[in-house]
Write an enzyme that holds these catalytic residues in place. Structure first.
Site, PDB file in Angstrom:
ATOM      1  N   LYS A  77       7.841 116.218  12.797  1.00  0.00           N
ATOM      2  CA  LYS A  77       8.905 116.423  13.786  1.00  0.00           C
ATOM      3  C   LYS A  77      10.067 115.518  13.421  1.00  0.00           C
ATOM      4  CE  LYS A  77      10.108 118.024  17.930  1.00  0.00           C
ATOM      5  NZ  LYS A  77      11.355 118.452  17.282  1.00  0.00           N
ATOM      6  N   LYS A 113      12.607 114.465   8.646  1.00  0.00           N
ATOM      7  CA  LYS A 113      14.042 114.439   8.950  1.00  0.00           C
ATOM      8  C   LYS A 113      14.746 115.357   7.966  1.00  0.00           C
ATOM      9  CE  LYS A 113      16.676 112.190  11.894  1.00  0.00           C
ATOM     10  NZ  LYS A 113      16.261 111.714  13.231  1.00  0.00           N
ATOM     11  N   THR A 197      16.516 110.734  26.505  1.00  0.00           N
ATOM     12  CA  THR A 197      16.524 109.488  25.743  1.00  0.00           C
ATOM     13  C   THR A 197      17.036 108.338  26.622  1.00  0.00           C
ATOM     14  OG1 THR A 197      16.876 110.806  23.770  1.00  0.00           O
ATOM     15  CG2 THR A 197      17.200 108.439  23.545  1.00  0.00           C
ATOM     16  N   ASN A 228      25.520 110.510  24.685  1.00  0.00           N
ATOM     17  CA  ASN A 228      24.328 111.060  25.340  1.00  0.00           C
ATOM     18  C   ASN A 228      23.401 109.935  25.821  1.00  0.00           C
ATOM     19  OD1 ASN A 228      21.315 111.803  25.030  1.00  0.00           O
ATOM     20  ND2 ASN A 228      22.288 113.767  25.404  1.00  0.00           N
TER      21      ASN A 228
HETATM   22  P1  NAD Z   1      26.664 110.373  20.884  1.00  0.00           P
HETATM   23  O1  NAD Z   1      27.455 110.872  19.727  1.00  0.00           O
HETATM   24  O2  NAD Z   1      26.443 111.240  22.067  1.00  0.00           O
HETATM   25  O3  NAD Z   1      27.302 108.990  21.428  1.00  0.00           O
HETATM   26  C1  NAD Z   1      27.584 107.937  20.574  1.00  0.00           C
HETATM   27  C2  NAD Z   1      28.384 106.911  21.384  1.00  0.00           C
HETATM   28  O4  NAD Z   1      28.582 105.777  20.563  1.00  0.00           O
HETATM   29  C3  NAD Z   1      29.766 107.406  21.796  1.00  0.00           C
HETATM   30  O5  NAD Z   1      30.066 106.952  23.088  1.00  0.00           O
HETATM   31  C4  NAD Z   1      30.670 106.737  20.766  1.00  0.00           C
HETATM   32  O6  NAD Z   1      31.994 106.544  21.240  1.00  0.00           O
HETATM   33  C5  NAD Z   1      29.957 105.423  20.607  1.00  0.00           C
HETATM   34  N1  NAD Z   1      30.362 104.717  19.405  1.00  0.00           N
HETATM   35  C6  NAD Z   1      30.533 105.220  18.164  1.00  0.00           C
HETATM   36  N2  NAD Z   1      30.977 104.264  17.334  1.00  0.00           N
HETATM   37  C7  NAD Z   1      31.090 103.142  18.076  1.00  0.00           C
HETATM   38  C8  NAD Z   1      31.510 101.831  17.809  1.00  0.00           C
HETATM   39  N3  NAD Z   1      31.913 101.480  16.583  1.00  0.00           N
HETATM   40  N4  NAD Z   1      31.506 100.913  18.800  1.00  0.00           N
HETATM   41  C9  NAD Z   1      31.103 101.249  20.055  1.00  0.00           C
HETATM   42  N5  NAD Z   1      30.692 102.492  20.371  1.00  0.00           N
HETATM   43  C10 NAD Z   1      30.689 103.419  19.394  1.00  0.00           C
HETATM   44  O7  NAD Z   1      25.269 109.910  20.237  1.00  0.00           O
HETATM   45  P2  NAD Z   1      23.885 109.680  20.989  1.00  0.00           P
HETATM   46  O8  NAD Z   1      23.101 110.940  20.913  1.00  0.00           O
HETATM   47  O9  NAD Z   1      24.134 109.023  22.307  1.00  0.00           O
HETATM   48  O10 NAD Z   1      23.175 108.665  19.977  1.00  0.00           O
HETATM   49  C11 NAD Z   1      23.430 107.272  20.023  1.00  0.00           C
HETATM   50  C12 NAD Z   1      22.347 106.568  19.238  1.00  0.00           C
HETATM   51  O11 NAD Z   1      21.072 106.881  19.796  1.00  0.00           O
HETATM   52  C13 NAD Z   1      22.239 106.941  17.756  1.00  0.00           C
HETATM   53  O12 NAD Z   1      21.796 105.811  17.042  1.00  0.00           O
HETATM   54  C14 NAD Z   1      21.156 107.999  17.746  1.00  0.00           C
HETATM   55  O13 NAD Z   1      20.524 108.124  16.478  1.00  0.00           O
HETATM   56  C15 NAD Z   1      20.219 107.417  18.797  1.00  0.00           C
HETATM   57  N6  NAD Z   1      19.281 108.377  19.388  1.00  0.00           N
HETATM   58  C16 NAD Z   1      19.734 109.468  20.070  1.00  0.00           C
HETATM   59  C17 NAD Z   1      18.819 110.334  20.655  1.00  0.00           C
HETATM   60  C18 NAD Z   1      19.270 111.500  21.467  1.00  0.00           C
HETATM   61  O14 NAD Z   1      18.400 112.179  22.054  1.00  0.00           O
HETATM   62  N7  NAD Z   1      20.557 111.781  21.591  1.00  0.00           N
HETATM   63  C19 NAD Z   1      17.437 110.110  20.508  1.00  0.00           C
HETATM   64  C20 NAD Z   1      16.994 108.969  19.804  1.00  0.00           C
HETATM   65  C21 NAD Z   1      17.945 108.121  19.252  1.00  0.00           C
END
Ligand code: NAD
Length: 423
Positions: A77, A113, A197, A228
């Site tokens: 996965k 992945k 998450t 998110n």
């Molecule tokens: P997203 O794209 O929805 O949000 C990312 C956020 O980070 C945005 O608000 C963006 O403005 C901010 N950001 C980007 N660069 C930045 C910086 N330099 N300084 C401060 N803020 C910054 O992404 P997401 O889905 O929320 O994912 C965020 C993290 O969580 C990632 O590392 C992702 O791999 C991890 N993650 C996400 C999920 C999921 O279900 N969405 C699950 C597990 C892990």
């Protein structure tokens, strides 16, 4: 909790950094050398070349990757990312991470992945659809509902998953919704997946606060990232009475010691192209100040490598809950450990997303769909059990929660490898 200091090395390769943490955990728990060797080597790595007709009429070749790291606990996965820095080393590292994350959450999955080296923000919707469909067709022998199950990741969303599922179904000549998760609800997605998450971050934070004898209503938190994960985490934590004193995204960072009205911030971002720049409910601060400002709980939920050897010693939080993947560098780990900061590691703290992806797959296979409350209840229980297992292993092995999470994952995978045996 006493915490052992992990060996610090500089890692240019992301997979080498994963191997360093794997080795440290393996040593502490006495993992058998055979199993360690199995896990140091991904099971399958596929690279495809995808010729796509661009809107200009020209053909552009894109590189697509899928790595299956392990299938010992079940089908593999892991998400598919669209980004310019996608490469085989990164995909391999993220695939291994998924093996450990699924094992930590006790899901019947291995890890994988995938990714395409592309710049999705500079591609038209038509180009992205052709690329997504070409990838699904090229990977038809790799993915499968009981084999390898993709999901969205950076640069992809339910939209790309819908195109990929449709292409896969056309190629296979049947409707197999469970082959991909993170789908739109209309085509078999799960209620609760969107917030899952962030919800997992909230449940892990509450579990850790309980262990630290802290009442959420007397606690302050800073959340980096308002996408998110970050926005749902901030909202759900504030609903539990936690005072959110700092928020930030790539456009601006804010601090208010009296607490930030998260609903107002969410409304602002919704009307402002999803960004916080211009929000007036708190004082704007420098991005570099956000992580080191005063708070009890720090939730990095934006991007990797933000807690480093440069800023780790200045962090004021007692508890870090890693919403993002890889927000803490291996060099920062020992500094946090020496300061006595408890860090709930990414492979536990953000596993709520893959947990509800698992629920989506179960619902697809059963053809029977749950209410959002049912999903949330099942999710919360699974997260609480996962947290307790890791907390207990941290006490047992006298190590950080990060190492304990790896140990817990390795114990589960080792059992499965041994039962399944070798040739
Ligand atoms: P997203 O794209 O929805 O949000 C990312 C956020 O980070 C945005 O608000 C963006 O403005 C901010 N950001 C980007 N660069 C930045 C910086 N330099 N300084 C401060 N803020 C910054 O992404 P997401 O889905 O929320 O994912 C965020 C993290 O969580 C990632 O590392 C992702 O791999 C991890 N993650 C996400 C999920 C999921 O279900 N969405 C699950 C597990 C892990």
């Amino acid at each position: 909790m006493s915490q052992s200091v992990m060996e610090v090395q500089v890692h240019e390769s992301m997979f080498d950094a994963v191997l360093a943490r794997l080795n440290a955990a393996a040593k502490l728990m006495n993992l058998s050398d055979e199993v360690l060797q199995v896990l140091r080597n991904p099971q399958k790595e596929v690279k495809v070349s995808l010729p796509i007709t661009m809107d200009s009429g020209k053909i552009q070749i894109f590189e697509g990757y899928r790595t299956v790291h392990s299938t010992h606990l079940g089908p593999s996965k892991g998400g598919i990312r669209f980004a310019m820095d996608v490469n085989s080393d990164e995909v391999r590292a993220l695939a291994a991470w998924m093996s450990f994350k699924c094992a930590v959450a006790n899901l019947p999955y291995g890890g994988a992945k995938g990714g395409i080296k592309c710049d999705p923000r500079n591609m038209s919707v038509g180009e992205l659809e052709r690329l997504s469909r070409a990838y699904a067709k090229a990977m038809k022998e790799v993915i499968g509902v009981n084999k390898d199950i993709p999901a969205p990741d950076m640069g992809t969303s339910g939209r790309e998953m819908a195109w990929m599922l449709d292409e896969y179904n056309k190629v296979m000549g049947e409707d197999i919704p469970g082959v991909i998760t993170g789908k739109p609800i209309a085509i078999g997605g799960s209620l609760g997946r969107d917030a899952a998450t962030g919800r997992g971050v909230m449940v892990n934070t509450l579990a850790a606060l309980k262990r630290l004898n802290l009442n959420p209503k007397n606690v302050t938190a800073i959340v980096q990232g308002f996408g998110n994960v970050g926005s749902h985490a901030a909202r759900l934590l504030s609903e539990q009475g936690v005072k959110i004193v700092g928020i930030g995204d790539h456009t601006a960072s804010f601090y208010n010691e009296k607490g930030i009205d998260i609903k107002a911030a969410l409304d602002f971002a919704a009307k402002n192209n999803k960004v916080l720049k211009g929000f007036t409910g708190a004082t704007e601060i420098k991005a570099s100040e956000l992580l080191v400002s005063a708070c009890d709980v720090l939730v990095p939920a934006a991007l990797q490598n933000v807690i480093t050897e440069e800023n780790a010693s200045k962090i004021q939080a007692k508890l870090i809950v890693e919403g993002a993947n890889g927000p803490t560098t291996p060099q920062a780990d020992p500094i946090l450990n020496e300061k006595g900061i408890i860090c709930v590691p990414d492979i536990l703290a953000n596993s709520g997303g893959v947990t509800v992806s698992y629920f989506e797959w179960v619902q697809n296979k059963a053809g029977y769909y749950w209410t959002e409350d049912e999903v949330n209840q099942k999710h919360d229980l699974k997260m609480e059990i996962a947290f307790e297992a890791i907390w207990n292993n941290a006490s047992k092995y006298k190590c950080s929660m990060r190492l304990a999470a790896y140990i817990t994952a390795l114990q589960r995978i080792e059992q499965a490898v041994k039962f399944k045996g070798f040739y």
